[in-house]
Design an enzyme around this catalytic site. Structure first.
Site, short mmCIF file in Angstrom:
data_model
loop_
_atom_site.label_atom_id
_atom_site.label_comp_id
_atom_site.label_asym_id
_atom_site.label_seq_id
_atom_site.Cartn_x
_atom_site.Cartn_y
_atom_site.Cartn_z
N ARG A 199 0.86 -1.20 0.00
CA ARG A 199 0.00 0.00 0.00
C ARG A 199 0.89 1.24 0.00
O ARG A 199 2.02 1.20 0.50
CB ARG A 199 -0.92 0.02 1.22
CG ARG A 199 -1.94 -1.12 1.18
CD ARG A 199 -2.80 -1.14 2.43
NE ARG A 199 -3.44 -2.44 2.54
CZ ARG A 199 -4.74 -2.67 2.38
NH1 ARG A 199 -5.57 -1.67 2.15
NH2 ARG A 199 -5.23 -3.89 2.47
N ASN A 218 12.16 1.41 1.30
CA ASN A 218 11.40 0.36 0.63
C ASN A 218 12.35 -0.45 -0.24
O ASN A 218 13.33 0.07 -0.76
CB ASN A 218 10.32 0.98 -0.27
CG ASN A 218 9.49 -0.07 -0.97
OD1 ASN A 218 9.09 -1.07 -0.37
ND2 ASN A 218 9.22 0.13 -2.26
N HIS A 231 12.33 -2.68 -3.71
CA HIS A 231 11.50 -2.86 -4.90
C HIS A 231 12.20 -3.83 -5.86
O HIS A 231 13.40 -3.69 -6.10
CB HIS A 231 11.27 -1.51 -5.58
CG HIS A 231 10.38 -1.62 -6.77
ND1 HIS A 231 9.01 -1.78 -6.65
CD2 HIS A 231 10.65 -1.65 -8.09
CE1 HIS A 231 8.49 -1.88 -7.86
NE2 HIS A 231 9.46 -1.82 -8.76
#
Ligand code: GAR
Length: 191
Positions: free
Chosen positions: A93, A109, A111
């Protein structure tokens, strides 16, 4: 001791790589909480097995939305826990202002692509479909966009003839598990 929070939606293999790095002395930190938007996510089980508190964020039945009031409550919880850095590990999210404002330059994050190429979901599949010769993974700071924040570290992964989305993702994940703890260490050194 540096205090980390991990947010994830799925299996949590990247969270496991953080636990392993801490256990093996490669990352001088502790994970104080693992949060998931998915009550069935294996990341919660991994955390509990590791003796880390694991909690579900109730996103009110929305499939993709991360309601702002939930983000506000999470921000307050993590501040109360004196969290230094928030690590998104397979969290699906979009993080917005309540969390970003509470943890400026302190949300990372991982990725599964060489950003800025292939942001969004199933990035390994996008890379394969686009005929990319090189795939990889990226650790970046999180901003309000989708996979757009400042890039911290990347690792390259070859695309092999005959790769399926699954085989390529598996090869990328091997690199993710090395990259993420190293990138967290580097982000901590910048604090
Ligand atoms: C990882 O490949 C991660 O890069 C990806 O989800 C997987 C989670 O695996 N994240 C994204 O696609 C975020 N946009 P894990 O639950 O085993 O760590």
């Amino acid at each position: 001791m540096i205090r980390l929070a991990v947010l994830g939606s799925g299996s949590g293999s990247n969270c496991q790589s953080i636990f392993n790095a801490i256990n093996e002395g490669r990352l001088d930190a502790e994970v104080v909480i693992v949060l998931s938007d998915n009550p069935d996510a294996y990341i919660l089980e991994r955390a509990r097995r590791h003796g880390v508190s694991a909690e579900v964020m109730d996103c009110g039945g929305y499939k993709n939305k991360f309601p702002l009031e939930v983000q506000q409550a999470v921000a307050e919880k993590l501040q109360a826990l004196r969290v230094d850095m928030v690590c998104l590990a397979g969290f699906m999210r979009l993080v917005k202002e309540p969390l970003l404002a509470a943890f400026p330059n302190r949300i990372l994050n991982i990725h599964p692509a060489l950003l800025p190429a292939f942001p969004g979901v199933e990035a390994w599949k996008q890379a394969l479909e686009a005929g990319a010769k090189q795939a990889g993974c990226t650790v970046h700071y999180v901003d309000a966009g989708m996979d757009t924040g400042e890039i911290l570290m990347q690792a390259y992964v070859p695309v092999m003839p005959g790769d399926t989305p699954e085989s390529l993702h598996a090869r990328i994940q091997v690199q993710e598990h090395i990259l993420y703890p190293a990138a967290i260490l580097s982000a901590l050194a910048r604090l």
